[in-house]
Design an enzyme around this catalytic site. Structure first.
Site, PDB file in Angstrom:
ATOM      1  N   CYS A 271      48.613   8.218  58.568  1.00 52.86           N
ATOM      2  CA  CYS A 271      50.229   8.464  59.599  1.00 52.86           C
ATOM      3  C   CYS A 271      50.345   8.139  60.925  1.00 52.86           C
ATOM      4  O   CYS A 271      49.945   7.397  61.676  1.00 52.86           O
ATOM      5  CB  CYS A 271      50.000   9.414  58.476  1.00 52.86           C
ATOM      6  SG  CYS A 271      50.109  11.471  59.454  1.00 52.86           S
ATOM      7  N   ARG A 276      50.952  13.691  57.497  1.00 52.09           N
ATOM      8  CA  ARG A 276      51.460  13.112  56.186  1.00 52.09           C
ATOM      9  C   ARG A 276      50.034  13.272  55.525  1.00 52.09           C
ATOM     10  O   ARG A 276      50.227  13.190  54.271  1.00 52.09           O
ATOM     11  CB  ARG A 276      52.816  12.325  56.435  1.00 52.09           C
ATOM     12  CG  ARG A 276      54.053  13.366  56.866  1.00 52.09           C
ATOM     13  CD  ARG A 276      54.688  11.688  56.963  1.00 52.09           C
ATOM     14  NE  ARG A 276      54.401  11.215  58.220  1.00 52.09           N
ATOM     15  CZ  ARG A 276      55.122   9.685  58.802  1.00 52.09           C
ATOM     16  NH1 ARG A 276      56.031   9.385  57.560  1.00 52.09           N
ATOM     17  NH2 ARG A 276      54.442   8.901  59.839  1.00 52.09           N
TER      18      ARG A 276
END
Length: 321
Positions: A271, A276
């Protein structure tokens, strides 16, 4: 009356910031204690019945470092991702020695069922799960499915007391290098040259290069775009937007298979700074059982590296020096 309903009644005035005493748990908990929760996820009801189980340790790992102090799951220990899970001098994960000492202070043993949860759909709780796995405790780790969002949706109690567990004796293994991708691994995988599929889990606008980073982000890259050949499956597609819980295993398989990610080849996820992508790593690795590395250097390393190729669909490649 269901067990969840009885717990809701423990919340004073309907406000979800309340202490849950051991006595309030003991009536419904004893029959549930002893056996560890199966699989990589636990339900809120299971956790509520096991909060006073001595073989269970709960950790909050939230993006907002002040959230824990305002109210947390009773008995949960705070892990501050800014300081507890990283090396604050080097850009690296926490050392084995420091992590070992932290977990001993929290009372973790080789027999402990470790439950992690946090805000933002368990972003950093999943990061914590990845770090735990790197140091050999992955099989003991469970994510609270839905994290804080679902716990609060059920109006389950929160506490403001800081627990004081009995200090344990723990020896960690690892690090398991097969769970972590480096820049060289991503370069070798770009355009599928070595049979590894790269998955960019950022938003479509970040992937295309329209956005350099989400608004308010402090960690930036001077270039926008994505790793050449990377598939884009935004992390949030893996969860139910109402509950924050992971979609079913069959739904997850279809989601990623539709993007050409079916577990037949090794996978690297990334990410912007690795949090994430940890959520997607957890879905692909722990829930689906695929061979997955998390690239925690992510776009802030890749996009800032000299001589590294990128793909950009928006023509916004360069912010300048």
């Amino acid at each position: 009356m269901t067990f969840i309903s009885s717990l809701r009644r423990a919340v004073t005035g309907g406000i979800v910031v309340a202490a849950l005493s051991t006595g309030a748990l003991s009536t419904g908990a004893s029959a549930q204690q002893g056996a560890p929760a199966p699989g990589p996820l636990v339900e809120a009801e299971w956790l509520a019945k096991n909060l006073d189980n001595p073989k269970v340790r709960v950790f909050e790992v939230s993006v907002d470092p002040g959230l824990y102090e305002r109210g947390h799951i009773p008995g949960a220990v705070n892990l501050n991702w800014h300081t507890d899970l990283v090396d604050t001098v080097k850009r690296d994960i926490v050392s084995k020695e420091k992590f070992e000492a932290l977990l001993e202070k929290a009372g973790v043993t080789k027999d402990t069922t470790i439950v992690l949860y946090g805000d933002n759909n368990n972003w950093f709780a999943a990061w914590g799960g990845w770090v735990f796995d790197i140091y050999g405790l992955g099989d003991q780790v469970k994510l609270l499915d839905g994290g804080r969002k679902y716990w609060e949706k059920l109006a389950l109690p929160l506490d403001t007391k800081t627990p004081s567990p009995t200090v344990s004796d723990l020896t960690l293994s690892g690090p398991k290098t097969e769970l972590r991708a480096r820049l060289s691994d991503v370069l070798a995988a770009a355009d599928g040259k070595n049979g590894t599929v790269v998955v960019d889990i950022r938003s479509p606008d970040e992937y295309s290069g329209k956005l350099f980073a989400p608004e308010g982000s402090k960690e930036l890259s001077i270039r926008a775009g994505h790793v050449p050949g990377a598939k884009n499956v935004t992390w949030s597609k893996a969860v139910d937007p109402e509950t924050g819980k992971f979609k079913s295993k069959d739904e997850l398989k279809k989601l990623y298979a539709d993007a050409g990610v079916d577990g037949s080849r090794p996978i690297i996820v990334y990410c912007r700074i690795g949090e994430r992508s940890s959520h997607t790593w957890y879905a692909l690795s722990r829930i689906l059982g695929y061979q997955v590395k998390n690239y925690d250097g992510s776009w802030t390393e890749y996009g800032n590296s000299v001589g590294v190729p990128i793909a950009n669909l928006s023509g916004t490649v360069w912010q300048g020096r």
